[in-house]
Design a protein around this motif. Structure first.
Motif, PDB file in Angstrom:
ATOM      1  N   HIS A 172      30.821 -59.273   1.128  1.00 42.46           N
ATOM      2  CA  HIS A 172      30.425 -58.104   0.387  1.00 42.46           C
ATOM      3  C   HIS A 172      31.172 -58.359  -1.052  1.00 42.46           C
ATOM      4  N   ILE A 173      30.329 -58.394  -2.214  1.00 40.99           N
ATOM      5  CA  ILE A 173      30.615 -58.804  -3.505  1.00 40.99           C
ATOM      6  C   ILE A 173      30.390 -57.648  -4.413  1.00 40.99           C
ATOM      7  N   GLY A 174      31.233 -57.047  -5.037  1.00 39.07           N
ATOM      8  CA  GLY A 174      30.912 -55.797  -5.707  1.00 39.07           C
ATOM      9  C   GLY A 174      30.342 -56.048  -6.971  1.00 39.07           C
ATOM     10  N   PRO A 175      29.234 -55.038  -7.530  1.00 39.54           N
ATOM     11  CA  PRO A 175      28.635 -55.609  -8.822  1.00 39.54           C
ATOM     12  C   PRO A 175      29.625 -55.843  -9.988  1.00 39.54           C
ATOM     13  N   MET A 176      30.636 -55.201 -10.117  1.00 43.12           N
ATOM     14  CA  MET A 176      31.462 -55.395 -11.160  1.00 43.12           C
ATOM     15  C   MET A 176      32.336 -56.714 -10.955  1.00 43.12           C
ATOM     16  N   THR A 177      32.469 -57.262  -9.973  1.00 44.81           N
ATOM     17  CA  THR A 177      32.782 -58.551  -9.801  1.00 44.81           C
ATOM     18  C   THR A 177      32.503 -59.541 -10.811  1.00 44.81           C
ATOM     19  N   THR A 178      33.302 -60.350 -11.785  1.00 36.35           N
ATOM     20  CA  THR A 178      32.937 -61.156 -12.529  1.00 36.35           C
ATOM     21  C   THR A 178      32.743 -62.754 -12.255  1.00 36.35           C
ATOM     22  N   HIS A 179      32.256 -63.419 -13.093  1.00 31.57           N
ATOM     23  CA  HIS A 179      31.795 -64.700 -12.698  1.00 31.57           C
ATOM     24  C   HIS A 179      33.005 -65.485 -12.435  1.00 31.57           C
TER      25      HIS A 179
END
Length: 291
Positions: free
Chosen positions: A71-78
């Motif tokens: 799971h990767i949150g949409p606010m996770t940065t590159h």
């Protein structure tokens, strides 16, 4: 409309954000890192009455694994993606793609959800998400749904997301034990420009004989949405992954993509480069496998 005439709302929770989006009387748009929004405002393409600033919704910034996948949150940065050991070990193609998203400042600001929501055919992380069978969770005030990534994009800048929804989660499958990925990009300036063509692949190889037992290939910026090179994928299973097979696949890739000509490149040039990126990417993959 002047930028100074726009209203900015900064919700403190996901629920508050969804409440604002549910008010259909307002023309609103989400802003996270702002790396795309600033450009689109200058082009006068995105001029909503209300900007909803979700930069501080840290509950949407995470990377973890459970029985359903990674799971990767949409606010996770590159930058978060690049620095994640979990993704490097189990979704390496996404890590490679995130490293190519602009300069360091853009990687620090830009988010995975923003890259997906912008829906540019040239988005660097999107081909990687395709080969990882990503699923996009969409949430509104009263409902949650999950959309396979191949069904999420319907054209350049267009998705199935409704005006009252946000991307609330991105789920990717962990790579298998003998699966490795590669990302390739062609741009006017290395790693700091919009891709003219990009390419992602993730292959599962036999532990000794280097026969490919499974594989996915995806191209960006050579069609209205990402193109899965399924004919090339079928060739992967025919023989040992060697120079002859790679060159034959590169020739087939030229026919599978469907680019247009624009100010950055002609259609034929993009076809040639798609073929070249596939060839270069698979040679790099072979080298990594040997190491």
């Amino acid at each position: 409309m002047k930028v100074s005439d726009m209203e900015m709302i900064s919700p403190t929770s996901v629920n508050e954000c969804l409440q604002v989006l549910s008010n259909r009387q307002n023309e609103s748009r989400l802003i996270a890192g702002g790396t795309d929004a600033v450009v689109r405002m200058k082009e006068k393409k995105w001029m909503p009455n209300i900007w909803i600033n979700i930069r501080n919704l840290n509950k949407l910034r995470y990377i973890y694994e459970d029985e359903n996948g990674i799971h990767i949150g949409p606010m996770t940065t590159h930058t978060d993606i690049v620095q994640s050991d979990l993704l490097l070990n189990k979704a390496d193609v996404l890590t490679h793609a995130a490293k190519e998203v602009g300069a360091t400042q853009m990687q620090n600001m830009g988010t995975l959800g923003g890259n997906i929501g912008t829906a540019s055919p040239a988005g660097d992380t999107i081909p990687a998400l395709y080969v990882l069978d990503a699923k996009i969770e969409l949430r509104s005030l009263h409902d949650t749904r999950i959309v396979p990534i191949q069904d999420f994009f319907v054209g350049p800048g267009k998705t199935v997301i409704h005006s009252d929804e946000i991307i609330s989660d991105i789920i990717v499958r962990p790579q298998e034990k003998y699966e490795i990925g590669i990302f390739e990009k062609l741009g006017p300036r290395k790693a700091q420009s919009i891709s003219i063509v990009n390419f992602a692949t993730s292959l599962t190889l036999d532990s000794k004989k280097r026969h490919c037992t499974a594989g996915k290939l995806a191209f960006g910026s050579v069609g209205p949405t990402i193109i899965r090179a399924k004919k090339c994928e079928s060739m992967l299973l025919l023989d040992r992954l060697d120079e002859n097979l790679i060159q034959n696949m590169a020739k087939l890739a030229w026919k599978e993509v469907a680019p247009i000509s624009d100010v950055r490149a002609s259609a034929n040039y993009r076809k040639d480069m798609a073929s070249a990126l596939l060839e270069r990417g698979l040679y790099r993959l072979m080298k990594r496998w040997g190491e």
